[in-house]
Design a protein around this motif. Structure first.
Motif, PDB file in Angstrom:
ATOM      1  N   GLY A   1      60.201  34.104  15.900  1.00 56.10           N
ATOM      2  CA  GLY A   1      60.745  33.516  14.729  1.00 56.10           C
ATOM      3  C   GLY A   1      60.849  34.608  13.492  1.00 56.10           C
ATOM      4  O   GLY A   1      61.158  35.870  13.753  1.00 56.10           O
TER       5      GLY A   1
ATOM      6  N   ASN B   1      62.750  28.168  12.961  1.00 53.20           N
ATOM      7  CA  ASN B   1      62.975  29.335  13.967  1.00 53.20           C
ATOM      8  C   ASN B   1      63.706  28.848  15.061  1.00 53.20           C
ATOM      9  O   ASN B   1      64.573  29.327  15.523  1.00 53.20           O
TER      10      ASN B   1
ATOM     11  N   HIS C   1      49.872  39.699  10.687  1.00 52.14           N
ATOM     12  CA  HIS C   1      50.163  38.371  11.785  1.00 52.14           C
ATOM     13  C   HIS C   1      51.218  38.642  12.896  1.00 52.14           C
ATOM     14  O   HIS C   1      52.090  39.468  12.340  1.00 52.14           O
TER      15      HIS C   1
ATOM     16  N   MET D   1      56.144  40.939  13.326  1.00 50.66           N
ATOM     17  CA  MET D   1      54.767  41.222  12.672  1.00 50.66           C
ATOM     18  C   MET D   1      55.192  41.333  11.223  1.00 50.66           C
ATOM     19  O   MET D   1      56.085  41.672  10.727  1.00 50.66           O
ATOM     20  N   GLY D   2      54.204  40.302  10.695  1.00 43.91           N
ATOM     21  CA  GLY D   2      54.367  40.511   9.288  1.00 43.91           C
ATOM     22  C   GLY D   2      53.501  41.404   8.496  1.00 43.91           C
ATOM     23  O   GLY D   2      52.717  42.119   9.092  1.00 43.91           O
TER      24      GLY D   2
HETATM   25  C1  6PG Z   1      57.773  33.389  11.821  1.00 41.71           C
HETATM   26  C2  6PG Z   1      57.635  34.266  12.904  1.00 41.71           C
HETATM   27  C3  6PG Z   1      56.629  35.509  12.178  1.00 41.71           C
HETATM   28  C4  6PG Z   1      57.270  36.548  12.056  1.00 41.71           C
HETATM   29  C5  6PG Z   1      56.944  37.551  11.356  1.00 41.71           C
HETATM   30  C6  6PG Z   1      57.825  38.663  10.789  1.00 41.71           C
HETATM   31  O1  6PG Z   1      57.823  32.164  12.075  1.00 41.71           O
HETATM   32  O2  6PG Z   1      57.778  33.877  10.690  1.00 41.71           O
HETATM   33  O3  6PG Z   1      57.217  33.929  14.148  1.00 41.71           O
HETATM   34  O4  6PG Z   1      55.657  35.762  13.160  1.00 41.71           O
HETATM   35  O5  6PG Z   1      57.655  37.097  13.300  1.00 41.71           O
HETATM   36  O6  6PG Z   1      56.570  36.892   9.793  1.00 41.71           O
HETATM   37  O7  6PG Z   1      58.978  38.109  10.166  1.00 41.71           O
HETATM   38  P1  6PG Z   1      60.321  38.731   9.919  1.00 41.71           P
HETATM   39  O8  6PG Z   1      61.240  39.370  11.075  1.00 41.71           O
HETATM   40  O9  6PG Z   1      61.196  37.972   9.117  1.00 41.71           O
HETATM   41  O10 6PG Z   1      60.074  40.153   9.046  1.00 41.71           O
END
Ligand code: 6PG
Length: 260
Positions: free
Chosen positions: A50, A95, A160, A155-156
């Protein structure tokens, strides 16, 4: 030019920017699709990530002026999601909607090949429903795990991944395949596949860009193993390949020689 570093547990590829990173990810995708076509069961099962980073990968795969669209047999690709927000599919937070607009609709993917997490349902109902979808699709026996050919992850900046957030119970989930997890900072539930499912994949690819993630990425890749604080560290597929596709901005604090 991509810089590639291989360690015992993972491969790290540093791209100059999002565009080069997305092209590298598309090449990985095409290769895995080719490999699955070579196998007797010849279907590719992929759990999409997502967030916003994968958008340019999705557009590249669907681009009529690029080779990927025709190199991959999309009829033999089954799409799943690693996580979903608890919103309807038409929400701009969804997503599913991001992938649908940038990948599935442009490629005219049959709805039969699309297995979405139903964010519009009550969270625990949606998680239970998706668990049944996975058990049925992968024909799982009691205690068995689905083995995705490919799981794409972001990855946030808090470390996360999927919807595995720091300090949440789902990080230590040992039974379920899919969980509804309440995320304090959003004041909302999220739906996510659990760590065991991610770690049972044949290939896991992280897509991480941006200077705002550099500090966390350094802690995740070089720091102590503290998955409760940095859930991305939980992703260590014992029988799969782990690849980090990162751009120079996100890699700027890494000491690539130190990586173990
Ligand atoms: C979601 C995602 C989350 C995302 C990270 C990075 O639903 O938001 O699955 O894990 O991959 O937050 O988000 P960006 O790519 O927008 O930095």
């Amino acid at each position: 030019m991509l810089r590639t570093i291989k360690t015992e547990r993972m491969e790290i590829q540093v791209a100059s920017d999002l565009q080069q990173l997305s092209r590298a990810a598309a090449e990985h995708f095409a290769w895995l699709a080719f490999e699955s076509a070579e196998r007797d069961d010849n279907r590719l099962t992929v759990a999409l990530a997502g967030g916003s980073t994968p958008k340019s990968l999705y557009r590249l795969l669907a681009d009529e002026n690029e080779s990927f669209r025709r190199r991959i047999d999309w009829r033999k690709t089954d799409f799943f999601w690693g996580d979903e927000r608890c919103v309807p599919p038409a929400s701009d937070e969804s997503n599913f909607r991001t992938a649908s607009e940038n990948l599935l609709r442009p490629l005219k993917i049959s709805p039969l090949n699309v297995h979405r997490l139903k964010g519009e349902l009550e969270p625990s109902v949606a998680a239970g429903e998706y668990e049944r979808v996975l058990r049925s699709f992968f024909n799982l026996g009691q205690g068995e795990l689905p083995r995705f050919d490919l799981i794409l992850l972001g990855m946030g900046a808090d470390g996360h991944t999927a919807s595995l957030f720091p300090g949440t119970e789902v990080l230590s989930e040992t039974e379920r395949l899919v969980a509804a997890t309440f995320v304090e900072k959003f004041g909302a539930h999220r739906l996510t596949i659990t760590p065991r499912v991610i770690n049972n994949a044949a290939h896991v690819i992280f897509l991480v860009t941006g200077a705002d993630k550099a500090e966390t990425l350094k802690a995740v890749l070089e720091g102590d193993f503290e998955p409760d604080k940095r859930p991305s560290q939980i992703v260590r597929p014992p029988n799969g390949n782990l690849t980090w596709l990162i751009d120079e901005a996100a890699a700027r604090l890494l000491d690539l020689k130190k990586l173990k």
